[in-house]
Design a protein around this motif. Structure first.
Motif, PDB file in Angstrom:
ATOM      1  N   SER A  20      42.346  38.631  41.301  1.00  0.00           N
ATOM      2  CA  SER A  20      41.737  38.085  42.506  1.00  0.00           C
ATOM      3  C   SER A  20      42.712  38.009  43.678  1.00  0.00           C
ATOM      4  O   SER A  20      42.341  37.588  44.764  1.00  0.00           O
ATOM      5  CB  SER A  20      41.212  36.670  42.214  1.00  0.00           C
ATOM      6  OG  SER A  20      40.266  36.696  41.181  1.00  0.00           O
ATOM      7  N   CYS A  21      43.947  38.410  43.480  1.00  0.00           N
ATOM      8  CA  CYS A  21      44.942  38.338  44.546  1.00  0.00           C
ATOM      9  C   CYS A  21      44.690  39.407  45.602  1.00  0.00           C
ATOM     10  O   CYS A  21      44.024  40.395  45.359  1.00  0.00           O
ATOM     11  CB  CYS A  21      46.348  38.531  43.972  1.00  0.00           C
ATOM     12  SG  CYS A  21      46.819  37.216  42.832  1.00  0.00           S
ATOM     13  N   ASP A 119      43.093  45.037  43.711  1.00  0.00           N
ATOM     14  CA  ASP A 119      42.363  43.814  44.014  1.00  0.00           C
ATOM     15  C   ASP A 119      40.982  43.982  43.396  1.00  0.00           C
ATOM     16  O   ASP A 119      40.271  44.911  43.705  1.00  0.00           O
ATOM     17  CB  ASP A 119      42.268  43.631  45.531  1.00  0.00           C
ATOM     18  CG  ASP A 119      41.348  42.468  45.915  1.00  0.00           C
ATOM     19  OD1 ASP A 119      40.959  41.696  45.025  1.00  0.00           O
ATOM     20  OD2 ASP A 119      41.027  42.339  47.104  1.00  0.00           O
ATOM     21  N   ALA A 121      38.460  41.254  43.009  1.00  0.00           N
ATOM     22  CA  ALA A 121      37.844  39.933  43.092  1.00  0.00           C
ATOM     23  C   ALA A 121      36.322  39.982  43.189  1.00  0.00           C
ATOM     24  O   ALA A 121      35.665  38.953  43.112  1.00  0.00           O
ATOM     25  CB  ALA A 121      38.400  39.179  44.293  1.00  0.00           C
ATOM     26  N   SER A 122      35.754  41.181  43.359  1.00  0.00           N
ATOM     27  CA  SER A 122      34.305  41.307  43.493  1.00  0.00           C
ATOM     28  C   SER A 122      33.901  42.758  43.256  1.00  0.00           C
ATOM     29  O   SER A 122      34.753  43.657  43.209  1.00  0.00           O
ATOM     30  CB  SER A 122      33.849  40.877  44.899  1.00  0.00           C
ATOM     31  OG  SER A 122      34.359  41.784  45.867  1.00  0.00           O
ATOM     32  N   ASN A 190      34.762  32.321  42.947  1.00  0.00           N
ATOM     33  CA  ASN A 190      35.559  33.399  43.544  1.00  0.00           C
ATOM     34  C   ASN A 190      36.154  34.331  42.490  1.00  0.00           C
ATOM     35  O   ASN A 190      37.336  34.624  42.484  1.00  0.00           O
ATOM     36  CB  ASN A 190      36.669  32.799  44.407  1.00  0.00           C
ATOM     37  CG  ASN A 190      36.115  32.012  45.575  1.00  0.00           C
ATOM     38  OD1 ASN A 190      35.301  32.514  46.346  1.00  0.00           O
ATOM     39  ND2 ASN A 190      36.537  30.771  45.706  1.00  0.00           N
ATOM     40  N   SER A 191      35.282  34.814  41.609  1.00  0.00           N
ATOM     41  CA  SER A 191      35.736  35.703  40.549  1.00  0.00           C
ATOM     42  C   SER A 191      34.862  36.944  40.464  1.00  0.00           C
ATOM     43  O   SER A 191      33.683  36.932  40.833  1.00  0.00           O
ATOM     44  CB  SER A 191      35.713  34.977  39.194  1.00  0.00           C
ATOM     45  OG  SER A 191      34.380  34.734  38.782  1.00  0.00           O
ATOM     46  N   TYR A 192      35.456  37.980  39.958  1.00  0.00           N
ATOM     47  CA  TYR A 192      34.754  39.233  39.727  1.00  0.00           C
ATOM     48  C   TYR A 192      33.626  39.033  38.721  1.00  0.00           C
ATOM     49  O   TYR A 192      32.523  39.571  38.877  1.00  0.00           O
ATOM     50  CB  TYR A 192      35.772  40.264  39.232  1.00  0.00           C
ATOM     51  CG  TYR A 192      35.212  41.433  38.483  1.00  0.00           C
ATOM     52  CD1 TYR A 192      34.572  42.478  39.160  1.00  0.00           C
ATOM     53  CD2 TYR A 192      35.346  41.530  37.106  1.00  0.00           C
ATOM     54  CE1 TYR A 192      34.072  43.564  38.465  1.00  0.00           C
ATOM     55  CE2 TYR A 192      34.859  42.612  36.412  1.00  0.00           C
ATOM     56  CZ  TYR A 192      34.216  43.630  37.091  1.00  0.00           C
ATOM     57  OH  TYR A 192      33.718  44.703  36.400  1.00  0.00           O
ATOM     58  N   ASP A 195      30.468  37.598  40.120  1.00  0.00           N
ATOM     59  CA  ASP A 195      29.726  38.649  40.821  1.00  0.00           C
ATOM     60  C   ASP A 195      28.860  39.441  39.850  1.00  0.00           C
ATOM     61  O   ASP A 195      27.717  39.791  40.157  1.00  0.00           O
ATOM     62  CB  ASP A 195      30.723  39.589  41.517  1.00  0.00           C
ATOM     63  CG  ASP A 195      30.332  39.868  42.959  1.00  0.00           C
ATOM     64  OD1 ASP A 195      29.560  39.081  43.534  1.00  0.00           O
ATOM     65  OD2 ASP A 195      30.803  40.877  43.520  1.00  0.00           O
ATOM     66  N   ALA A 212      38.731  30.542  40.725  1.00  0.00           N
ATOM     67  CA  ALA A 212      38.242  31.784  40.133  1.00  0.00           C
ATOM     68  C   ALA A 212      38.012  31.677  38.631  1.00  0.00           C
ATOM     69  O   ALA A 212      36.977  32.094  38.115  1.00  0.00           O
ATOM     70  CB  ALA A 212      39.209  32.933  40.443  1.00  0.00           C
ATOM     71  N   TYR A 213      39.007  31.116  37.925  1.00  0.00           N
ATOM     72  CA  TYR A 213      38.887  31.018  36.467  1.00  0.00           C
ATOM     73  C   TYR A 213      39.305  29.620  36.005  1.00  0.00           C
ATOM     74  O   TYR A 213      40.411  29.413  35.526  1.00  0.00           O
ATOM     75  CB  TYR A 213      39.723  32.114  35.792  1.00  0.00           C
ATOM     76  CG  TYR A 213      39.198  33.482  36.150  1.00  0.00           C
ATOM     77  CD1 TYR A 213      38.057  33.983  35.525  1.00  0.00           C
ATOM     78  CD2 TYR A 213      39.799  34.241  37.146  1.00  0.00           C
ATOM     79  CE1 TYR A 213      37.531  35.210  35.885  1.00  0.00           C
ATOM     80  CE2 TYR A 213      39.286  35.475  37.509  1.00  0.00           C
ATOM     81  CZ  TYR A 213      38.143  35.956  36.876  1.00  0.00           C
ATOM     82  OH  TYR A 213      37.619  37.171  37.236  1.00  0.00           O
TER      83      TYR A 213
END
Length: 295
Positions: A20-21, A119, A121-122, A190-192, A195, A212-213
């Motif tokens: 997520s960075c 990256d 994150a999504s 805010n995590s993949y 999504d 995120a986690y």
């Protein structure tokens, strides 16, 4: 928890958190010799037609099957990989991951090697990454085709999910995704993974948590009353599938609740990889939701 399981936990959690960075933009010059330091990176390179440029990869890179013939530089973090070994392959690009390979970035750049920091994150971030890597490798056209196909399939899935929901009296399909069990960890807003859950038509019961986690309590899971639980990690599993994952106390308590449909352990690494194959994961979960919408 034995040393092997601890190592797997560290790799899994570190990858998910640091995926997520922010993305450090690589220098815009076409490359021809690539060292890939992550499974999703390798998958993206092969998907866009740049597989022949990959001169080394990690031991965790196992898809597509052609990667078996490519030398490995070690595991999936700077602690299990050797910078000298990476450089020995004379790459003009190293495809790595923020947080996991930070110590490699400056030395590689000082040698004039292009660095692309992933990256994920999504879903949108995965698509953007595919397009960016396509430009770097001279595979822009194929990269655009891959993203176009992903969007077409995701749109088709969304239409089917919408249709199923319109025909059903049920308004919510709630999911809990267990990333790890000790501590109990899941996916936040805010995590993949969040999504993925939402794209498949489900509600993530911790989708309002900014982290995120996050680590959560069993009590919080039970009170949220998920309809279904997905597990992709357990400290008590070493490789092969095991029924022990279903013996968790919170799972037993969920089974006592009305409207709980079940739990499934998915050990396939494809489930959590931010690569073009994410569409398969969305489709699998969407089909699951559509199936339950008819009950």
């Amino acid at each position: 928890m034995n040393r092997r399981i601890s190592s797997v936990l560290i790799i899994l959690i570190t990858f998910l958190i640091f995926a997520s960075c922010g993305n450090k933009k690589a220098e815009q010059k076409q490359v021809s010799r690539i060292v890939s330091l992550g499974p999703s990176a390798t998958e993206i390179l092969f998907a866009i037609g740049a597989g022949d440029k990959v001169v080394a990869r990690t031991a965790f890179c196992d898809y597509p099957k052609e990667v078996a013939d490519i030398p490995s530089v070690g595991g999936f973090s700077s602690e299990s990989e050797n910078l000298e070994a990476i450089i020995s392959y004379k790459p003009d690009m190293v495809y790595l991951f923020a947080g996991m390979h930070d110590s490699f970035i400056k030395p590689l750049e000082n040698l004039g090697i292009t660095v692309y920091v992933s990256d994920a994150a999504s879903i949108k971030a995965v698509e953007d990454e595919i397009l960016a890597v396509g430009k770097l490798t001279g595979c822009e056209v194929k990269a655009e085709e891959v993203v176009k196909q992903m969007n077409a399939e995701l749109s088709e899935i969304k239409a089917k999910v919408t249709e199923a929901k319109n025909k059903s009296e049920r308004e919510e399909y709630k999911m809990f995704w267990q990333i790890w069990d000790d501590p109990l960890m899941t996916a936040g807003k805010n995590s993949y993974i969040n999504d993925i859950i939402e794209a498949a038509g489900w509600i993530n019961i911790f989708g309002d948590v900014e982290q995120a986690y996050p680590v959560v309590s069993a009590e919080a899971v039970i009170s949220a009353k998920p309809n279904y639980v997905i597990m992709t990690g357990s400290s008590e599993i070493s490789g092969a599938f095991s029924n022990v994952v279903f013996d968790k106390e919170y799972i037993k308590l969920l089974h006592e609740q009305d409207d709980f449909w079940g739990v499934e352990y998915m050990g396939n690494s494809e489930i959590t990889r931010p690569s073009p194959r994410l569409v398969n994961t969305v489709k699998e979960f969407a089909d699951m939701m559509i199936s339950y919408s008819k009950k």
